[in-house]
Design an enzyme around this catalytic site. Structure first.
Site, PDB file in Angstrom:
ATOM      1  N   ARG A 291       0.620  -1.175  -0.125  1.00 37.58           N
ATOM      2  CA  ARG A 291       0.060  -0.106  -0.079  1.00 37.58           C
ATOM      3  C   ARG A 291       0.893   1.172   0.074  1.00 37.58           C
ATOM      4  NH1 ARG A 291      -3.674  -2.421   3.881  1.00 37.58           N
ATOM      5  NH2 ARG A 291      -5.594  -3.246   2.879  1.00 37.58           N
ATOM      6  N   GLY A 292       1.874   1.332   0.909  1.00 37.75           N
ATOM      7  CA  GLY A 292       2.832   2.507   0.723  1.00 37.75           C
ATOM      8  C   GLY A 292       3.399   2.790  -0.480  1.00 37.75           C
TER       9      GLY A 292
END
Length: 358
Positions: A291-292
């Protein structure tokens, strides 16, 4: 075929203009980037009491331009995008029924902490469905918020299950309600904004990770800025109409920039080498999952679009990466260093900017 009608004129309470808000650049940037690209995944804003969190978010909703919606549709269906239409509207189009379209301000929904799941997601009248053979669906707040904003003040005090529901809908863009074998699905694409005071506790890491960005705000210490804020607020309270009129040109300019950035976003490119370095930063910081990486790429592209550019620069990544990663780091209870400093340190190392000042 669609016909556009004018929405009825309404008198609405004048809110403090977004462009007049002093300081809190981190929060304002995160909010604007999510408006340009809602797929960033929303913003979690943590900060001291009385720092203007609610004022800024309401100002953002008021700033946004009007959108076209299908008249009398509870889901704010987009007459031009099938992914943002309710089943009923889609069926009307299949049958070549003319749609009446009105212009409407972007909806902002304040989610109360005591809300029930039925109030948020909507409810199905099982008795009516069984006796009359129709899906008797009563839309909830997620339907109202489609193509708009959901704001949860003190989100760290909201029931974890409801936070899960909100985050799932924000990520997928759809809300599904199932009761006794009956299922109803409708579009629910919105920007989720949560705020809270760290003294009252943090969100669970699993939930915090699902927010695209995390902004930290603090009480402004400079006496001159504090005086300016107090004076502006006094002017606004004395004559909101006049104050709003004085900010009209800046408001219109920012509004036009947002509209232009939304259109330009698809053309923005981020070089492969930059993407490799973003992922290297995430890897060194031991960020779980991907996600980052995804959010950091999206945020830097949205910033480039906001500034009317089609190529992402290192500066775009530098200005957004802390917002995207600080809440995804594993916390060491014995460590006092700020997570934003840690992200900046690794960013400098990977991009070869050790001597750059922030």
């Amino acid at each position: 075929m669609t016909s556009i009608l004018e929405a009825p004129t309404r008198t609405h309470r004048i809110v403090f203009p977004f462009t007049a808000i002093v300081g809190q650049g981190e929060m304002k940037l995160a909010l604007l980037l999510n408006i340009i690209d809602p797929k960033i995944g929303g913003v979690m804003i943590m900060g001291d009491r009385g720092t203007g969190k609610s004022t800024t978010i309401r100002a953002l909703a008021d700033l946004l331009p009007e959108i076209n919606v299908v008249a009398d549709d509870p889901f704010n269906s987009d007459p031009d995008d099938p992914d943002l239409m309710s089943d009923y509207v889609r069926q009307q189009l299949k049958e070549n029924i003319s749609l009446q379209v009105v212009k409407k301000k972007v909806t902002m929904v304040d989610l109360p902490l005591g809300a029930t799941e039925d109030r948020v997601c909507g409810s199905i009248d099982i008795e009516k469905a069984l006796t009359e053979g129709v899906k008797a669906f009563e839309p909830g707040l997620l339907a109202t918020a489609n193509r708009g904003i959901i704001y949860v003040d003190e989100v760290n005090l909201l029931d974890d299950h409801l936070v899960d529901v909100l985050l799932d809908s924000a990520a997928s863009g759809w809300n599904t309600v199932e009761r006794e074998g009956i299922s109803v699905r409708h579009p629910a694409r919105f920007v989720l904004i949560g705020s809270g005071n760290p003294e009252e506790g943090e969100l669970r890491p699993q939930l915090l990770d699902r927010f695209g960005m995390h902004a930290e705000i603090h009480t402004i210490k400079e006496p001159e800025l504090r005086v300016k804020i107090v004076e502006q607020r006094s002017e606004f309270d004395q004559d909101p109409q006049k104050f709003h009129h004085e900010c009209r040109l800046q408001q219109e300019e920012l509004q036009n920039n947002l509209v232009r950035a939304q259109k330009l976003l698809k053309q923005v490119n981020i070089d492969y080498d930059l993407r490799i370095k973003v992922s290297e930063v995430c890897s060194i910081l031991d960020v779980d999952g991907l996600r980052g990486d995804i959010v950091a790429n999206r945020a830097s592209k949205a910033l480039a679009a906001l500034e009317a550019r089609t190529d992402v620069t290192i500066s775009d990544i530098r200005r957004t990466i802390v917002l995207c990663l600080r809440h995804r780091l594993r916390k060491d209870p014995l460590e006092t260093i700020d997570s934003g400093c840690k992200v900046n340190k690794v960013f400098n190392q990977v991009f070869g900017l050790e001597t750059e000042e922030y």
